[in-house]
Design a protein around this motif. Structure first.
Motif, PDB file in Angstrom:
ATOM      1  N   TYR A  72       0.843  -1.189   0.000  1.00 23.59           N
ATOM      2  CA  TYR A  72       0.000   0.000   0.000  1.00 23.59           C
ATOM      3  C   TYR A  72       0.886   1.249   0.000  1.00 23.59           C
ATOM      4  N   ALA A  73       0.565   2.222  -0.879  1.00 23.83           N
ATOM      5  CA  ALA A  73       1.504   3.328  -1.081  1.00 23.83           C
ATOM      6  C   ALA A  73       0.840   4.696  -1.210  1.00 23.83           C
ATOM      7  N   TRP A  74      -0.454   4.819  -0.959  1.00 28.51           N
ATOM      8  CA  TRP A  74      -1.095   6.122  -1.165  1.00 28.51           C
ATOM      9  C   TRP A  74      -0.632   7.137  -0.116  1.00 28.51           C
ATOM     10  N   GLY A  75      -0.030   8.220  -0.623  1.00 28.17           N
ATOM     11  CA  GLY A  75       0.406   9.309   0.243  1.00 28.17           C
ATOM     12  C   GLY A  75      -0.690  10.342   0.410  1.00 28.17           C
ATOM     13  N   GLU A  76      -0.357  11.433   1.101  1.00 28.14           N
ATOM     14  CA  GLU A  76      -1.379  12.411   1.469  1.00 28.14           C
ATOM     15  C   GLU A  76      -2.018  13.081   0.265  1.00 28.14           C
ATOM     16  N   GLU A  77      -1.267  13.276  -0.820  1.00 27.26           N
ATOM     17  CA  GLU A  77      -1.847  13.929  -1.992  1.00 27.26           C
ATOM     18  C   GLU A  77      -2.972  13.085  -2.586  1.00 27.26           C
ATOM     19  N   ARG A  78      -2.737  11.762  -2.711  1.00 29.89           N
ATOM     20  CA  ARG A  78      -3.770  10.875  -3.235  1.00 29.89           C
ATOM     21  C   ARG A  78      -4.936  10.765  -2.248  1.00 29.89           C
ATOM     22  N   LEU A  79      -4.613  10.691  -0.962  1.00 28.31           N
ATOM     23  CA  LEU A  79      -5.659  10.593   0.050  1.00 28.31           C
ATOM     24  C   LEU A  79      -6.534  11.850   0.048  1.00 28.31           C
ATOM     25  N   GLN A 124      -5.868  -2.682  -5.969  1.00 28.45           N
ATOM     26  CA  GLN A 124      -5.752  -2.943  -4.533  1.00 28.45           C
ATOM     27  C   GLN A 124      -5.500  -1.679  -3.730  1.00 28.45           C
ATOM     28  N   GLN A 125      -4.887  -0.663  -4.346  1.00 28.15           N
ATOM     29  CA  GLN A 125      -4.654   0.594  -3.631  1.00 28.15           C
ATOM     30  C   GLN A 125      -5.988   1.267  -3.294  1.00 28.15           C
ATOM     31  N   THR A 148      -7.901  -0.883  -0.612  1.00 25.82           N
ATOM     32  CA  THR A 148      -7.312  -0.693   0.715  1.00 25.82           C
ATOM     33  C   THR A 148      -7.723   0.661   1.284  1.00 25.82           C
ATOM     34  N   THR A 149      -7.723   1.681   0.445  1.00 23.16           N
ATOM     35  CA  THR A 149      -8.139   3.022   0.884  1.00 23.16           C
ATOM     36  C   THR A 149      -9.600   3.021   1.320  1.00 23.16           C
ATOM     37  N   PHE A 150     -10.465   2.344   0.546  1.00 24.39           N
ATOM     38  CA  PHE A 150     -11.880   2.261   0.928  1.00 24.39           C
ATOM     39  C   PHE A 150     -12.017   1.669   2.329  1.00 24.39           C
ATOM     40  N   GLN A 151     -11.282   0.578   2.585  1.00 31.21           N
ATOM     41  CA  GLN A 151     -11.388  -0.108   3.863  1.00 31.21           C
ATOM     42  C   GLN A 151     -10.857   0.759   5.014  1.00 31.21           C
ATOM     43  N   ILE A 152      -9.728   1.419   4.796  1.00 29.48           N
ATOM     44  CA  ILE A 152      -9.167   2.288   5.841  1.00 29.48           C
ATOM     45  C   ILE A 152     -10.117   3.451   6.114  1.00 29.48           C
ATOM     46  N   PHE A 153     -10.720   3.988   5.064  1.00 28.13           N
ATOM     47  CA  PHE A 153     -11.680   5.078   5.233  1.00 28.13           C
ATOM     48  C   PHE A 153     -12.875   4.623   6.074  1.00 28.13           C
ATOM     49  N   LEU A 154     -13.404   3.435   5.785  1.00 27.19           N
ATOM     50  CA  LEU A 154     -14.537   2.921   6.550  1.00 27.19           C
ATOM     51  C   LEU A 154     -14.165   2.715   8.013  1.00 27.19           C
ATOM     52  N   ALA A 155     -12.942   2.199   8.253  1.00 19.99           N
ATOM     53  CA  ALA A 155     -12.480   2.014   9.629  1.00 19.99           C
ATOM     54  C   ALA A 155     -12.369   3.360  10.345  1.00 19.99           C
ATOM     55  N   ALA A 156     -11.902   4.389   9.640  1.00 21.14           N
ATOM     56  CA  ALA A 156     -11.795   5.729  10.234  1.00 21.14           C
ATOM     57  C   ALA A 156     -13.179   6.309  10.507  1.00 21.14           C
ATOM     58  N   LEU A 157     -14.124   6.049   9.622  1.00 21.93           N
ATOM     59  CA  LEU A 157     -15.497   6.519   9.810  1.00 21.93           C
ATOM     60  C   LEU A 157     -16.107   5.883  11.060  1.00 21.93           C
ATOM     61  N   ARG A 158     -15.857   4.581  11.234  1.00 25.68           N
ATOM     62  CA  ARG A 158     -16.321   3.896  12.444  1.00 25.68           C
ATOM     63  C   ARG A 158     -15.674   4.500  13.696  1.00 25.68           C
ATOM     64  N   GLU A 159     -14.371   4.786  13.616  1.00 20.10           N
ATOM     65  CA  GLU A 159     -13.633   5.357  14.746  1.00 20.10           C
ATOM     66  C   GLU A 159     -14.230   6.699  15.164  1.00 20.10           C
ATOM     67  N   VAL A 160     -14.485   7.571  14.198  1.00 23.06           N
ATOM     68  CA  VAL A 160     -15.032   8.897  14.510  1.00 23.06           C
ATOM     69  C   VAL A 160     -16.473   8.775  15.003  1.00 23.06           C
ATOM     70  N   GLY A 161     -17.225   7.839  14.410  1.00 22.43           N
ATOM     71  CA  GLY A 161     -18.595   7.623  14.876  1.00 22.43           C
ATOM     72  C   GLY A 161     -18.640   7.265  16.346  1.00 22.43           C
ATOM     73  N   VAL A 191       2.500   3.293   6.098  1.00 20.43           N
ATOM     74  CA  VAL A 191       1.649   4.102   5.220  1.00 20.43           C
ATOM     75  C   VAL A 191       0.174   3.925   5.573  1.00 20.43           C
ATOM     76  N   ALA A 192      -0.248   2.692   5.862  1.00 24.29           N
ATOM     77  CA  ALA A 192      -1.654   2.447   6.178  1.00 24.29           C
ATOM     78  C   ALA A 192      -2.076   3.181   7.454  1.00 24.29           C
ATOM     79  N   VAL A 193      -1.196   3.237   8.443  1.00 25.25           N
ATOM     80  CA  VAL A 193      -1.508   3.949   9.692  1.00 25.25           C
ATOM     81  C   VAL A 193      -1.596   5.448   9.425  1.00 25.25           C
ATOM     82  N   ARG A 194      -0.687   5.959   8.594  1.00 21.53           N
ATOM     83  CA  ARG A 194      -0.749   7.388   8.252  1.00 21.53           C
ATOM     84  C   ARG A 194      -2.071   7.710   7.549  1.00 21.53           C
ATOM     85  N   ALA A 195      -2.515   6.829   6.664  1.00 17.97           N
ATOM     86  CA  ALA A 195      -3.788   7.043   5.968  1.00 17.97           C
ATOM     87  C   ALA A 195      -4.950   7.013   6.955  1.00 17.97           C
TER      88      ALA A 195
END
Length: 652
Positions: A49-56, A107-108, A111-124, A198-202
Motif C-alpha cells: 500500500y503506497a497512497w500518500g497524502e496527496e492521493r488521500l 488494490q490501492q 485498501t483506501t476504501f477499507q481504511i476510510f470505513l475504519a476511520a469513519l467507524r472510529e469517529v462515529g 503508510v496504512a496507519v498514516r492514511a
C-alpha cells in the motif's frame, strides 16, 4: 439519516465468470464491490500500500463532494474511481468455504476504501454515533457461512507486508495500533508520521478529516479563514451518514472480471501504460468534433477558428490552476466555470465530462442547432479567463483577478464571466467587480463563513442570466438574504467588526489581512501623500506588540508581570484583559517592511516610530503623529478606520 445500506439494492453480486467465458466488464458502486460474496485477496506479487497524502486528499475531496450533494438530494452523477481487475481465485471452489477472487489491479483503491470505513467507524464512536460503525461492519468483514465457527474473515486480504498492520486497524482501531506500536506516537498522543506505516498514516489522516468535517462541516483548513464552532450531535451524525452513503453508493468502479483464459498481466500492463492521461477537456473536444463530423460541419475550419487557441497556448491551459481546488489543469477549471456561467448552476469538476454532456442536451434535447454554436458558447469566455488568471489589457478585469487570487475564490469566475461579457457600461462593470470583492472582505472581517461562496456566486450568476447584468440585479439578489451563510454585511455590522473584532487571529492567511490594510492605506492617502506602489515585502505589524507586558506600561504606568497574572491586583487584571482585547484589532495593526518588522520587533513606541516612518505609508504617518500609543490611541484609530471601511468596501 442513513439507516440501511444494502448491496442487494444495487446488485446481488459482482459478475462471475463461468468456465470458458471471456473477460466481463461492468461498472458497480463500491457497495456492490465490498458487498460481494467472495473474499478479495491481493496476490503476493502486488506492491505494498503506497497512497500518500496527496492521493488521500484527492479521494477525500471526492467523497466529501458527493456527501455534500447527498445532503441536498440525490447527486446528479456518480463518480468513477478507476478500474478494478479481478481474476478467479487460485483455490477453486469448495463447498462450505468462502470463495476467493484475486485483485490483479485496484488494490490501492480497495485498501483506501477499507481504511476510510475504519476511520469513519472510529469517529462515529468518538462522537457517539455508534450506528455508523454498525453499518460499516458488513463491508469490512465477510458474512459467516452456515456452520462456520472460525474467526470472522476480512473482506480484503492485502499483501503479506501490509496484512498485520492493516488487519490491526480493521480489528482494533486506533487504540489497538497505539497499544501494539506505542513508539509510533508522541507523548501527547499525536502520530509520528515519519515513522508510521503508510496504512496507519492514511488511517490517521482520515480520522482527522472526518472528525473535523463532522464537527464543523469543513473540508480543509484553507476553507475556514475565520474559525468555526462545533455543530450539535444530530448534525454530526447526519454528516457521518452522508459520507458513508457517498462512498458506498456514489463512488463507482469499472470492474473487469477475467476468465481462466485471460492473460491478467497483459491486461494489467495495458491499463497501466505510461500514456498521458486524458483531461476532461480532451474528452469534450473529441466528443464535439466527432459530432461535428457526423453532422457534416466543416471540422478543420471549426478546429482552426474555435479550438486552436487552446492548443497554441497549451503551456497556460494545461498547467494546473495555481489557486483553484481541486488541483486540475486550467482548461478543466475553465470549462467548469464556463458551464456555470452559461447555466447559473453549480458544476461538479469531478464529473466534468458528464456535466458537459448534460449541458449540451438538457432534458435529452440538443441545446444548440449546430456544433459551431455550441463551440461559440464554450469559448466566448476564454480571453476573460486568461485575463483573470494572468492579467491583460482590461485594467478592471485584471484588478478583480488579482483580488480573487489573493482570496483564492475562483468560484466567483462564472459571475465575472457574465459581467465582463455583458453589454453593461464599463463603469457599471467596475462597480460590480468592486462589490464582489467587497462581499468577500466584509464577510471575512465580520467573521462569517466562506463555506457557501460557490453556491452564492452560482445563484448570482443565475440572477444575472434571468434579469440582466446590472447593479440593480446585484442589489436585488441580496435584498432578502438574511442568513449568516449568504448575507451581505451592513455598514453598521462592518464598522462594529473593525472596531472590536480580533481580526489578526481571525485571518489564518496574513497575506489577505495585508491586502485589507493596503486597501485602507490607499483610502488614507491624500494628494500630499507619497504615491508609492505596493512593495512586495510588506508585513502585518502590531503597533503595540503581541508580547507587550514587559515593555509597554499599562494606563496607570505600571508594567504587567511576564505571565500577566503573578502579583497582579484586580485593577491590573482588568487593564490586562482590556489591552489583550485591543492588541489584535484592526486599530492596532499596520504595514511595515519585513526588515522593519524584524528591527522594530517588541520595542517600545519611541523606538518603533522611526521604523514606521521609514515606510512612507499614510497609515503609519497617522500612527506616529502622537507621542504615545495607548488604549485610547487604538480605539480612536479603530473608529476612524471603521468609518473609512464602509467606503473602501461598499455595500450594494
Amino acid at each position: 439519516m442513513l439507516r440501511q445500506l444494502d448491496a442487494s439494492k444495487e446488485s446481488s453480486t459482482l459478475p462471475t465468470v463461468c468456465e470458458g467465458a471471456r473477460m466481463d466488464t461492468k461498472d458497480h458502486p463500491v457497495i456492490v464491490v465490498l458487498g460481494d460474496q467472495r473474499q478479495l485477496v491481493v496476490p503476493i506479487f502486488q506492491r505494498q500500500y503506497a497512497w500518500g497524502e496527496e492521493r488521500l486528499k484527492a479521494f477525500w475531496e471526492d467523497v466529501v463532494a458527493k456527501a455534500e450533494e447527498t445532503t441536498e438530494g440525490k447527486p446528479k452523477f456518480n463518480h468513477y474511481m478507476g478500474a478494478l481487475i479481478l481474476a478467479p481465485g487460485s483455490d477453486g471452489f469448495t463447498i462450505g468455504a468462502t470463495p476467493l477472487v484475486q485483485v490483479i489491479d485496484g488494490q490501492q483503491r480497495l485498501t483506501t476504501f477499507q481504511i476510510f470505513l475504519a476511520a469513519l467507524r472510529e469517529v462515529g464512536n468518538r462522537l457517539n454515533v455508534p450506528d455508523v460503525g454498525n453499518l460499516v461492519l458488513p463491508y469490512l468483514y465477510m458474512p459467516k457461512m452456515e456452520g462456520d465457527t472460525s474467526p470472522k474473515k476480512h473482506r480484503l486480504v492485502p499483501t503479506a507486508e501490509d496484512r498485520a498492520v492493516f488487519h490491526l486497524i480493521i480489528d482494533s482501531g486506533l487504540a489497538g495500533v497505539r497499544k501494539q506500536h506505542p513508539k509510533l506516537f508522541f507523548q501527547n498522543g499525536k502520530l509520528i508520521r515519519g515513522s508510521a506505516p503508510v496504512a496507519v498514516r492514511a488511517f490517521w489522516y482520515f480520522i482527522e478529516q472526518i472528525e473535523r468535517y463532522a464537527r464543523l462541516g469543513l473540508v480543509d483548513e484553507e476553507q475556514d479563514g475565520n474559525g468555526g464552532t462545533d455543530e450539535d450531535a444530530g448534525a454530526q451524525g447526519l454528516r457521518l451518514h452522508a459520507l458513508l452513503k457517498a462512498m458506498l453508493h456514489h463512488l463507482k468502479l469499472v470492474v473487469i472480471t477475467l476468465s481462466e483464459d485471460d492473460d491478467a498481466q497483459v491486461i494489467f500492463e495495458t491499463l497501466n501504460s505510461k500514456a498521458e492521461p486524458l483531461l476532461a477537456m480532451d474528452l469534450v473536444r473529441n466528443n464535439i468534433f466527432h459530432r461535428a463530423a457526423a453532422q457534416g460541419e466543416q471540422v478543420e475550419e471549426l478546429f482552426d477558428k474555435k479550438w486552436r487557441p487552446f492548443d497554441k497556448n497549451s503551456t497556460f491551459w494545461k498547467a494546473d490552476s495555481p489557486r483553484a481546488k481541486p488541483k486540475r489543469p486550467r482548461i478543466d477549471h475553465f470549462l467548469s466555470h464556463a458551464l456555470t456561467a452559461q447555466t447559473g448552476q453549480e458544476t461538479s469538476l469531478r464529473e466534468l465530462y458528464s456535466e458537459y454532456r448534460a449541458f449540451t442536451r438538457p432534458g435529452g434535447k440538443p441545446r444548440f442547432q449546430t456544433v459551431e454554436a455550441e463551440l461559440d458558447a464554450l469559448v466566448e469566455f476564454a480571453s476573460i479567463y486568461e485575463t483573470l488568471e494572468a492579467g491583460g489589457a482590461d485594467a478592471d478585469l485584471t484588478w478583480i483577478g488579482r483580488k480573487l487570487a489573493i482570496w483564492e475564490v475562483s468560484t466567483a469566475y462564472p459571475l465575472i464571466f457574465r459581467i465582463a461579457n455583458s453589454s453593461a457600461p464599463d463603469q457599471e462593470k467596475k462597480a460590480l467587480y468592486r462589490l464582489v470583492y467587497s462581499y468577500l472582505v466584509r464577510r471575512a472581517l465580520c467573521g462569517l463563513t466562506p463555506k457557501n461562496l460557490n453556491k452564492t456566486f452560482a445563484r448570482l450568476t443565475a440572477e444575472m442570466l434571468s434579469h440582466g447584468v446590472s447593479l440593480e440585479t446585484f442589489k436585488g439578489a441580496f435584498a432578502n438574504q438574511t442568513g449568516n451563510a449568504v448575507r451581505f454585511p451592513t455598514d453598521t455590522e462592518l464598522e462594529e467588526a473593525v472596531r472590536t473584532k480580533a481580526v489578526y487571529t481571525m485571518f489564518n492567511r496574513k497575506d489577505r489581512l495585508a491586502d485589507v490594510l493596503w486597501d485602507l492605506e490607499m483610502a488614507t492617502r491624500t494628494k500630499f501623500s507619497v504615491d508609492t506602489p505596493r512593495p512586495d515585502n510588506m508585513s502585518v505589524e502590531h503597533v503595540m506588540p503581541q508580547t507587550w507586558a514587559t515593555r509597554w506600561p499599562l494606563p496607570d504606568g505600571r508594567l504587567a508581570p511576564g505571565d500577566k497574572v503573578t502579583g497582579a491586583d484586580q485593577k491590573m487584571l482588568e487593564d490586562i484583559r482590556a489591552r489583550d482585547g485591543l492588541v489584535h484589532t484592526l486599530g492596532n495593526l499596520t504595514l511595515i517592511t519585513v526588515p522593519g518588522n524584524t528591527a522594530a520587533s517588541n520595542s517600545g513606541f519611541v523606538d518603533k516610530k522611526p521604523w514606521l516612518l521609514k515606510s512612507l505609508l499614510a497609515l503609519n504617518l497617522e500612527v506616529t503623529s502622537g507621542d504615545a500609543w495607548t488604549h485610547t490611541s487604538i480605539t480612536d484609530r479603530s473608529t476612524d478606520l471603521a468609518k473609512r471601511a464602509a467606503t473602501v468596501w461598499p455595500a450594494p
